[in-house]
Design a protein around this motif. Structure first.
Motif, PDB file in Angstrom:
ATOM      1  N   GLU A  16       0.432  -1.400   0.486  1.00  0.00           N
ATOM      2  CA  GLU A  16       0.198   0.061  -0.156  1.00  0.00           C
ATOM      3  C   GLU A  16       1.161   1.157  -0.356  1.00  0.00           C
ATOM      4  N   GLU A  47       0.772   5.981   0.058  1.00  0.00           N
ATOM      5  CA  GLU A  47      -0.176   7.061   0.193  1.00  0.00           C
ATOM      6  C   GLU A  47       0.208   8.082   0.329  1.00  0.00           C
ATOM      7  N   ARG A  80      -4.119   7.475  -3.589  1.00  0.00           N
ATOM      8  CA  ARG A  80      -3.765   6.038  -2.581  1.00  0.00           C
ATOM      9  C   ARG A  80      -3.286   4.599  -3.767  1.00  0.00           C
ATOM     10  N   GLU A 137      -3.029   0.342  -3.896  1.00  0.00           N
ATOM     11  CA  GLU A 137      -2.681  -1.230  -3.354  1.00  0.00           C
ATOM     12  C   GLU A 137      -3.173  -1.980  -4.390  1.00  0.00           C
TER      13      GLU A 137
END
Length: 324
Positions: free
Chosen positions: A233, A235, A249, A251
């Motif tokens: 992940e 961000e 973001r 993922e």
């Protein structure tokens, strides 16, 4: 005739005097001076006074610097520091408890630094409603921790609730240990639950702030029957204003083996990339809206298509981010 005689005598006299002056030696040179035998103390003293006056030292009261000024011994090693540290305070010293209101710590309870106290936090990073072309669901993603600066207990949980039922959930209980100013290592367990069969994993990874202020969370998993997985992940927070923040973001999830019971294939399983725009009413409370593109890959996409669903979809999200 007499005048001519006198003129001749005067001219002879002048000529003789001129010759005598011409042969007279010039002013004798100064004899050689032996400076080593001279006493320069007075001269040096006057020079120092002049220099001091030029530098303003005279105004400071230093007076002329001369050899008569006693030398100051700067040998710190020979100084007695005993009277400067410890010992009895002077009679007029301020009472250290005079401004404490009578409150003092007992001897068995000394003051503690900030990193010696336990703190805790709960961050609801995503609590959002997701709208796709043919469905709506609710997603949660939170992280909580309790402990100290270097060691803490970390709880991570995320899941998808559809039609009032928990479709898929991942809950992790980790021990976090700081390895640098911005990075923690994490070790613990992860439990997958939901409508599909449960799975339990051993989890280990790192979480922190990468260069250029990217927040990273990378965790590897080892499960039963040789299953492995990897979750990444990332961000980033772009401050448009002090309260309006744009947050991209990404993922991605990978699996080492195909798991037909949970409808996941090997390799890259799914990837979601989106952006959310939030407005911080307070730092601890911020509603947001966003858009996200989700894609399934490989064997996972085959499972999705077999159920008549889209392997790729665009999601519109709206939610709330808060922490305390």
């Amino acid at each position: 005739m007499m005048n001519s005689k006198y003129i001749f005598i005067a001219a002879a006299t002048v000529f003789w005097m001129s010759s005598a002056w011409a042969q007279e030696p010039a002013t004798p040179a100064m004899p050689e001076m032996d400076h080593s035998q001279m006493d320069h103390s007075d001269v040096q003293g006057r020079t120092s006074v002049a220099e001091d006056r030029m530098s303003g030292a005279t105004k400071m009261g230093h007076g002329p610097v001369s050899e008569s000024t006693p030398q100051v011994d700067h040998d710190m090693g020979s100084m007695d520091h005993g009277s400067m540290q410890g010992g009895s305070p002077p009679p007029d010293a301020r009472d250290p408890h005079a401004y404490s209101g009578g409150y003092t710590l007992p001897p068995d309870r000394p003051l503690r630094m900030a990193d010696e106290h336990n703190f805790g936090s709960l961050m609801i990073d995503r609590l959002e409603r997701v709208r796709t072309r043919d469905n709506s669901s609710t997603v949660y993603d939170l992280q909580a921790w309790y402990g100290r600066t270097y060691d803490r207990v970390v709880l991570k949980a995320e899941g998808d609730v559809d039609d009032g039922k928990l479709q898929d959930a991942h809950t992790q209980m980790l021990w976090g240990h700081a390895i640098s100013a911005y990075w923690d290592t994490q070790l613990g367990v992860r439990h997958d639950s939901g409508e599909e069969p449960s799975r339990t994993w051993l989890a280990f990874g790192v979480q922190g702030l990468a260069p250029y202020w990217f927040e990273m969370d990378i965790t590897g998993y080892v499960g039963e029957h040789g299953r492995t997985a990897l979750s990444i992940e990332a961000e980033y927070e772009l401050l448009l204003t002090q309260k309006l923040i744009l947050q991209p973001r990404v993922e991605a999830n990978f699996f080492g083996k195909r798991d037909a019971e949970r409808e996941t294939g090997s390799g890259l399983s799914d990837l979601a990339a989106g952006v959310r725009l939030r407005y911080e009413i307070r730092r601890e409370l911020a509603p947001y809206i966003g858009i996200e593109r989700s894609s399934k890959f490989g064997g996972t996409a085959d499972f999705v298509r077999a159920e008549g669903k889209q392997a790729k979809e665009t999601r519109v999200v709206a939610g709330l981010r808060f922490w305390f």
